[in-house]
Design an enzyme around this catalytic site. Structure first.
Site, mmCIF file in Angstrom:
data_model
loop_
_atom_site.group_PDB
_atom_site.id
_atom_site.type_symbol
_atom_site.label_atom_id
_atom_site.label_comp_id
_atom_site.label_asym_id
_atom_site.label_seq_id
_atom_site.Cartn_x
_atom_site.Cartn_y
_atom_site.Cartn_z
ATOM 1 N N GLU A 1 -4.200 -4.259 -1.213
ATOM 2 C CA GLU A 1 -5.029 -4.549 -0.041
ATOM 3 C C GLU A 1 -4.576 -5.895 0.522
ATOM 4 O O GLU A 1 -4.750 -6.938 -0.115
ATOM 5 C CB GLU A 1 -6.512 -4.553 -0.463
ATOM 6 N N SER A 2 -3.996 -5.841 1.722
ATOM 7 C CA SER A 2 -3.365 -7.045 2.266
ATOM 8 C C SER A 2 -4.371 -8.180 2.496
ATOM 9 O O SER A 2 -4.016 -9.351 2.356
ATOM 10 C CB SER A 2 -2.630 -6.709 3.564
ATOM 11 N N CYS B 1 3.838 -1.091 1.635
ATOM 12 C CA CYS B 1 2.487 -0.862 2.156
ATOM 13 C C CYS B 1 1.761 -2.192 2.435
ATOM 14 O O CYS B 1 2.100 -2.858 3.404
ATOM 15 C CB CYS B 1 1.713 0.066 1.236
ATOM 16 N N ARG C 1 -2.243 -1.922 10.857
ATOM 17 C CA ARG C 1 -2.854 -1.668 9.552
ATOM 18 C C ARG C 1 -3.641 -0.360 9.585
ATOM 19 O O ARG C 1 -4.236 -0.031 10.603
ATOM 20 C CB ARG C 1 -3.777 -2.842 9.255
ATOM 21 N N ARG D 1 -3.400 4.953 3.080
ATOM 22 C CA ARG D 1 -3.963 4.021 4.074
ATOM 23 C C ARG D 1 -2.870 3.055 4.569
ATOM 24 O O ARG D 1 -3.031 1.840 4.563
ATOM 25 C CB ARG D 1 -5.162 3.262 3.489
ATOM 26 N N HIS E 1 5.044 4.158 -0.766
ATOM 27 C CA HIS E 1 5.017 3.633 -2.135
ATOM 28 C C HIS E 1 6.034 4.327 -3.039
ATOM 29 O O HIS E 1 5.653 5.230 -3.797
ATOM 30 C CB HIS E 1 3.638 3.901 -2.759
ATOM 31 N N GLU F 1 7.145 3.294 -5.691
ATOM 32 C CA GLU F 1 6.779 2.985 -7.085
ATOM 33 C C GLU F 1 5.832 4.026 -7.669
ATOM 34 O O GLU F 1 5.610 4.062 -8.878
ATOM 35 C CB GLU F 1 6.166 1.571 -7.179
HETATM 36 N N1 GLN Z 1 -4.654 -0.531 3.875
HETATM 37 C C1 GLN Z 1 -4.113 -1.488 2.969
HETATM 38 C C2 GLN Z 1 -4.051 -2.864 3.593
HETATM 39 O O1 GLN Z 1 -4.448 -3.061 4.690
HETATM 40 C C3 GLN Z 1 -2.745 -1.109 2.457
HETATM 41 C C4 GLN Z 1 -2.840 0.115 1.593
HETATM 42 C C5 GLN Z 1 -1.829 0.185 0.505
HETATM 43 O O2 GLN Z 1 -1.140 -0.791 0.174
HETATM 44 N N2 GLN Z 1 -1.783 1.319 -0.127
HETATM 45 O O3 GLN Z 1 -3.574 -3.772 2.979
#
Ligand code: GLN
Length: 202
Positions: free
Chosen positions: A53-54, A84, A113, A143, A183, A185
């Site tokens: 989550e950024s 991501c 985002r 997401r 992702h 990973e």
């Molecule tokens: N929605 C997330 C964000 O805003 C990113 C999602 C993810 O890294 N899987 O950081």
């Protein structure tokens, strides 16, 4: 830059899927280490910023006093790969972000985002990546952001080829900085990690 056969690659270990990146990097021959402190950052030849989550990563980067050290290493040419949330952290401009979230002095691009929307919050799609042989990667999006605009010097490496998000840019590179919306990973396909480790080695 050092030329080493088993480069030391750090994974920013504040939040997100750190362990999966450490495993993938180890599997492709890097010495993978979690990074939480500036002293740990000093010891790496490359850095991965994981998915997560950024907004949370942005806060923790300040709490752990890593913002300036990471910006400095990026300016000095450190190879960094963001997946991501990591892509969002590497973007110079973020749309639909929280007003207080801040990324690094990274790639000249604008990302949106949570761009794929509620209907397709999480999905999987084949993505062909320029410079990676062997057919498209099976990309997992959770997401995820997409790239809306890139500046001069940014190479688009991959776009979604089918479905409602067809044509969206999901992989880019600018010099030593690499970012994907998806992702790798979370899959057993190690080609993207191998690509990054090769970038660190050169
Ligand atoms: N929605 C997330 C964000 O805003 C990113 C999602 C993810 O890294 N899987 O950081």
């Amino acid at each position: 830059m050092r030329c080493v056969t088993a480069p030391v690659i750090g994974v920013l270990a504040l939040q997100g899927d750190v362990r999966e990146h450490l495993t993938a990097l180890t599997d492709v021959g890097a010495q993978a280490r979690p990074v939480r402190r500036a002293a740990e950052l000093d010891a790496v030849d490359g850095l991965v910023i994981p998915g997560g989550e950024s907004t949370t990563i942005s806060k923790l980067v300040d709490i752990f006093e890593l913002r300036e050290p990471i910006d400095k290493r990026i300016a000095a040419g450190l190879p960094v790969y963001g997946s991501c949330a990591g892509m969002i952290m590497l973007a110079q401009e973020v749309l639909d972000g929280r007003p207080d979230q801040r990324g690094f002095d990274g790639i000249t691009m604008t990302v949106r985002r949570n761009a794929f929307g509620r209907q397709v919050d999480s999905f999987e799609a084949p993505v062909e990546i320029t410079g990676i042989d062997g057919g498209p990667l099976h990309a997992v999006f959770i997401r995820a952001p997409w790239v809306e605009r890139v500046g001069a010097g940014v190479e688009v490496l991959g776009t979604v080829t089918e479905g409602p998000a067809a044509g969206r840019v999901v992989a880019v590179r600018q010099g030593n900085l690499l970012a994907t919306s998806f992702h790798p990973e979370l899959t057993r396909d190690l080609r993207l990690h191998r690509y990054f480790v090769d970038l660190v080695r050169t």
